[in-house]
Design a protein around this motif. Sequence first.
Motif, mmCIF file in Angstrom:
data_model
loop_
_atom_site.group_PDB
_atom_site.id
_atom_site.type_symbol
_atom_site.label_atom_id
_atom_site.label_comp_id
_atom_site.label_asym_id
_atom_site.label_seq_id
_atom_site.Cartn_x
_atom_site.Cartn_y
_atom_site.Cartn_z
ATOM 1 N N SER A 276 0.838 -1.187 0.000
ATOM 2 C CA SER A 276 0.000 0.000 0.000
ATOM 3 C C SER A 276 0.878 1.243 0.000
ATOM 4 O O SER A 276 1.962 1.255 0.585
ATOM 5 N N PRO A 277 0.450 2.331 -0.687
ATOM 6 C CA PRO A 277 1.270 3.544 -0.691
ATOM 7 C C PRO A 277 1.422 4.163 0.690
ATOM 8 O O PRO A 277 2.291 4.996 0.895
ATOM 9 N N HIS A 278 0.571 3.785 1.650
ATOM 10 C CA HIS A 278 0.644 4.344 3.005
ATOM 11 C C HIS A 278 0.568 3.204 4.024
ATOM 12 O O HIS A 278 -0.455 3.026 4.697
ATOM 13 N N PRO A 279 1.624 2.399 4.162
ATOM 14 C CA PRO A 279 1.544 1.252 5.083
ATOM 15 C C PRO A 279 1.367 1.672 6.520
ATOM 16 O O PRO A 279 0.717 0.972 7.303
ATOM 17 N N GLU A 280 1.936 2.842 6.913
ATOM 18 C CA GLU A 280 1.790 3.257 8.303
ATOM 19 C C GLU A 280 0.332 3.608 8.617
ATOM 20 O O GLU A 280 -0.158 3.369 9.718
ATOM 21 N N SER A 488 10.135 -1.109 -1.382
ATOM 22 C CA SER A 488 9.463 -2.066 -0.511
ATOM 23 C C SER A 488 10.432 -3.157 -0.061
ATOM 24 O O SER A 488 10.423 -3.566 1.097
ATOM 25 N N ALA A 489 11.278 -3.602 -0.998
ATOM 26 C CA ALA A 489 12.252 -4.626 -0.626
ATOM 27 C C ALA A 489 13.228 -4.090 0.415
ATOM 28 O O ALA A 489 13.581 -4.786 1.379
ATOM 29 N N ALA A 490 13.646 -2.827 0.234
ATOM 30 C CA ALA A 490 14.559 -2.231 1.212
ATOM 31 C C ALA A 490 13.890 -2.083 2.572
ATOM 32 O O ALA A 490 14.496 -2.344 3.619
ATOM 33 N N GLU A 491 12.610 -1.662 2.565
ATOM 34 C CA GLU A 491 11.897 -1.517 3.831
ATOM 35 C C GLU A 491 11.747 -2.869 4.510
ATOM 36 O O GLU A 491 11.955 -2.993 5.729
ATOM 37 N N SER A 492 11.394 -3.884 3.724
ATOM 38 C CA SER A 492 11.236 -5.216 4.307
ATOM 39 C C SER A 492 12.555 -5.717 4.877
ATOM 40 O O SER A 492 12.597 -6.311 5.955
ATOM 41 N N GLU A 493 13.645 -5.461 4.142
ATOM 42 C CA GLU A 493 14.953 -5.890 4.635
ATOM 43 C C GLU A 493 15.310 -5.175 5.929
ATOM 44 O O GLU A 493 15.847 -5.780 6.870
ATOM 45 N N LEU A 494 15.001 -3.861 5.988
ATOM 46 C CA LEU A 494 15.293 -3.110 7.203
ATOM 47 C C LEU A 494 14.498 -3.655 8.381
ATOM 48 O O LEU A 494 15.042 -3.909 9.466
ATOM 49 N N LEU A 495 13.187 -3.850 8.184
ATOM 50 C CA LEU A 495 12.357 -4.346 9.277
ATOM 51 C C LEU A 495 12.760 -5.760 9.673
ATOM 52 O O LEU A 495 12.740 -6.119 10.851
ATOM 53 N N ALA A 496 13.144 -6.571 8.670
ATOM 54 C CA ALA A 496 13.606 -7.927 8.994
ATOM 55 C C ALA A 496 14.899 -7.887 9.792
ATOM 56 O O ALA A 496 15.111 -8.685 10.714
ATOM 57 N N LEU A 574 8.754 5.540 5.699
ATOM 58 C CA LEU A 574 9.360 4.401 6.374
ATOM 59 C C LEU A 574 9.679 4.743 7.824
ATOM 60 O O LEU A 574 9.530 3.915 8.724
ATOM 61 N N LEU A 575 10.117 5.985 8.043
ATOM 62 C CA LEU A 575 10.424 6.401 9.409
ATOM 63 C C LEU A 575 9.183 6.314 10.289
ATOM 64 O O LEU A 575 9.271 5.958 11.472
ATOM 65 N N ALA A 576 8.015 6.639 9.703
ATOM 66 C CA ALA A 576 6.780 6.547 10.484
ATOM 67 C C ALA A 576 6.514 5.112 10.920
ATOM 68 O O ALA A 576 6.050 4.860 12.041
ATOM 69 N N ALA A 577 6.824 4.138 10.043
ATOM 70 C CA ALA A 577 6.645 2.732 10.420
ATOM 71 C C ALA A 577 7.595 2.346 11.559
ATOM 72 O O ALA A 577 7.220 1.637 12.494
ATOM 73 N N ILE A 578 8.846 2.840 11.482
ATOM 74 C CA ILE A 578 9.814 2.530 12.543
ATOM 75 C C ILE A 578 9.389 3.180 13.851
ATOM 76 O O ILE A 578 9.510 2.588 14.934
ATOM 77 N N VAL A 579 8.865 4.418 13.761
ATOM 78 C CA VAL A 579 8.389 5.097 14.963
ATOM 79 C C VAL A 579 7.251 4.318 15.602
ATOM 80 O O VAL A 579 7.156 4.203 16.831
ATOM 81 N N GLY A 580 6.379 3.755 14.759
ATOM 82 C CA GLY A 580 5.312 2.917 15.311
ATOM 83 C C GLY A 580 5.858 1.720 16.062
ATOM 84 O O GLY A 580 5.361 1.354 17.139
ATOM 85 N N GLN A 581 6.927 1.077 15.507
ATOM 86 C CA GLN A 581 7.550 -0.036 16.208
ATOM 87 C C GLN A 581 8.195 0.419 17.515
ATOM 88 O O GLN A 581 8.166 -0.286 18.526
ATOM 89 N N LEU A 582 8.788 1.626 17.494
ATOM 90 C CA LEU A 582 9.381 2.158 18.716
ATOM 91 C C LEU A 582 8.323 2.377 19.789
ATOM 92 O O LEU A 582 8.558 2.099 20.972
ATOM 93 N N ALA A 583 7.163 2.897 19.369
ATOM 94 C CA ALA A 583 6.087 3.117 20.346
ATOM 95 C C ALA A 583 5.668 1.800 20.991
ATOM 96 O O ALA A 583 5.454 1.721 22.204
ATOM 97 N N VAL A 584 5.568 0.747 20.159
ATOM 98 C CA VAL A 584 5.206 -0.570 20.705
ATOM 99 C C VAL A 584 6.290 -1.077 21.650
ATOM 100 O O VAL A 584 6.002 -1.637 22.716
#
Length: 841
Positions: A276-280, A488-496, A574-584
Amino acid sequence: MAHGRLRVLLGAAPGVGKTYAMLEEGHRLRGAGVDVVVAVVETHGRRATADMVDDLETVSRMHVEHRGIRLDELDLEAVLDRAPTVALVDELAHTNAPGTRHAKRWEDVEELLAAGIDVISTVNIQHIASLNDVVQQITGVPQRETIPDAVLRRADQIEVVDLSPQALRDRLSAGVVYPAERIDAALSNYFRLGNLTALRELALLWLADEVDSALKRYRAEHGIDAKWEARERVVVALTGGTEGETLLRRGARIAARASGGALIAVHVVSQDGLRSPHPETLTAQRALVEQLGGSYHQVVGDDVPRALVDFARASDATQLVIGVSRRSRLTALLTGPGIGQTVIRGSGDIDVHIVSHSQAGGGFALPRPTGGLTVRRRIAGFIVALVAGPLLTALLASTHTPESLASDVLSYQLVVVVVALVGGFWPAMFAAVLSGLSLDFFLVAPLYRITISEPHHLLALALFMVVAALVSYVVDQAARRTRKAARSAAESELLATVAGSVLRGDDAIQALVSRTREAFTLLATRLVEDGEVIATDGPVAGHDADTPSQSMPVTDTAVLELYGRDLQADDRRLLAAIVGQLAVALEHRELVETADRIQPLARADRVRSALLAAVGHDLRRPLAAATAAVTSLRSAGIRLTDADRAELLDTAEGSLDALAGLVDNLLDVSRLQAGVLGVSLADVDLDGVVPVVLDELGLAPGSVQLDLSETVGAVRADAVLLQRALVNLVANAVRFSPDGHPPRIATSAFGGAAQVRVIDSGPGIPADRLDDVFVPFQRLGDTDNLTGVGLGLALSKGFVEGMGGSLDPEDTPGGGLTMVISVPLAQEAEAVTPRASEVPE
């Protein structure tokens, strides 16, 4: 022969009245002329239940001897021979004694049903196999007797015998459920108000799910595809846009207006695998669905309207909520009906709600002509146009004939297409204009003049421009998709990578902060909460710590500070997704800290509850015996012989000794819990301690085998605490050793420590319960309530560890339990007495 019917009365907890309701139904059926017998009923000492059994015909139970204990079980053969119309069988999940035909009572019931006998039975929610672990999490009490879900779901009729939690506690307090000595412990542990409320909800939800499954089976068996509005099911379609929150809240309100309505959110993912264009945004909406009590689903399909309608039908949806199209009127006019109209046409009897939102009717805009290509590719496109255009013109001018004009036009068009493929929109437009002018100037009469005397010349130039625009648009879209897939591949690799760091044991918060700096090539990153630095990566020193390049709020009190370059829009997504993980991660850390703070209170609460139970029951027994003996001795109306008087004195003395020992144990465990156990270390000879232990227990010669090694010298220990620990261990070994197999005490030296092994050949302890033996107030294997309050092993472990040693359980070869005490040898031990604060709990 017709198969019998099974009716099950389901309860949330013991004492709700399942057995009583079963017997009431038996009386009603008998009054209606039905042949009813009681196959087996467990009254648990409840007078009202026993009175209900007296008036019904009862089949005698079968007596089974197991380890010297007489057990009464269901006599399956007797019930089959009696062949009643209805048999009342209590406790469906009961485990039969070894030696009976079936291991479980529900297997007996299946044989009765196969014989054509109807059965009415009972079961509690904690005995259902799929819910066993959930109940253990709620109550903290494991259940070993379970019944497979499939067996219960095959019942012809399941009813919940419901009783409010407070009403059940009132029954418990009144002594209806358990005898007086068990009431306080039950109210403080399993029968807490919160536990009962959760178990009641679990029972009702399980039955509701069973009813829903039965309804689906009925519809499938009868080929019913039409919507049955047994309850509202509202499906909300999410696109990943910001309007999703509006749609979810509207769907939740629709579901709330219908009692018991279900909220279901669905997002359709395209089969190309692009995110999705807005995964966060989608992640936040998924969390909102869970907060609203709904469920989130993802389905794959390129035909979005069809995928939505198919999912809604598969979910038995009654209503479907979608948003107003974000397309403009012009776009809708040019491209035809959108998703909303297509869904409405295909929804059939499902109501469709089209909800307006702030993003509705957005203006039409083509993607940026250069948005998908790099600057290098655009420059290369201009170079190709400037080189290929003149070269082609020179070639065509030298070979031109009036008949070759058509091929000349196609040659220029080929150049335009090539330039569009290389450089995109603007180079293609430049090549199209250049080709049109070159064609008119060098190849179309009058030569060397730019004149448009024929309308088709103008049309040719326009066609060049259209072809260039269309090809460049396709190239731009392909480039955008390629970049998006790579992103998307880079984001997935980062999150992995982040997830892998956490799984490898790295601190989740530090891993997220570090990977953020690495992923965005920043100079430094740090996480600050309430002015305190929680985690940092990179040299923040040298930067202005008060003015980071940019910052992102993580929670109300935490901020992620970034030092270095400014992030682009895609980076911020992507930073917003990482921030969400930080909040969790921060929330998880806070929960862990809260649990750590509460754990000592919980342990103290368990000890307090157990102490109350011990005072209310275990202390009362010896006190009552001593009081009765003294009262009889002082009674003037009773003539006692010397033998009677001596026996009463012995009873009083033994009871008071037991009471004193019990009080000492309770005080000792309190000292262990408080960390104030006094320890006095000295050189102690094991050969002198063991005989004292046997004398204290009053054991006859030969009742315990001794294997004391002569090579073991003195140990560094507290003689009194070591003796008390051994007394507890040897007493347990004697109690559980079978006749003819006395326990054994063996000593040996190993690795600078002396080991004392207390070995028995009794039933042993299952591997999954070994850790439980040292928990205070646990009596594994003792169910007679005559062997203390379960403090012996807990105290022994505390005493040994207080001396700097260890106490570990092992399996005895051939069966049984071996308890191993390890204490330092005198010459190896440090001459430092542990402080009270160092004594472990």
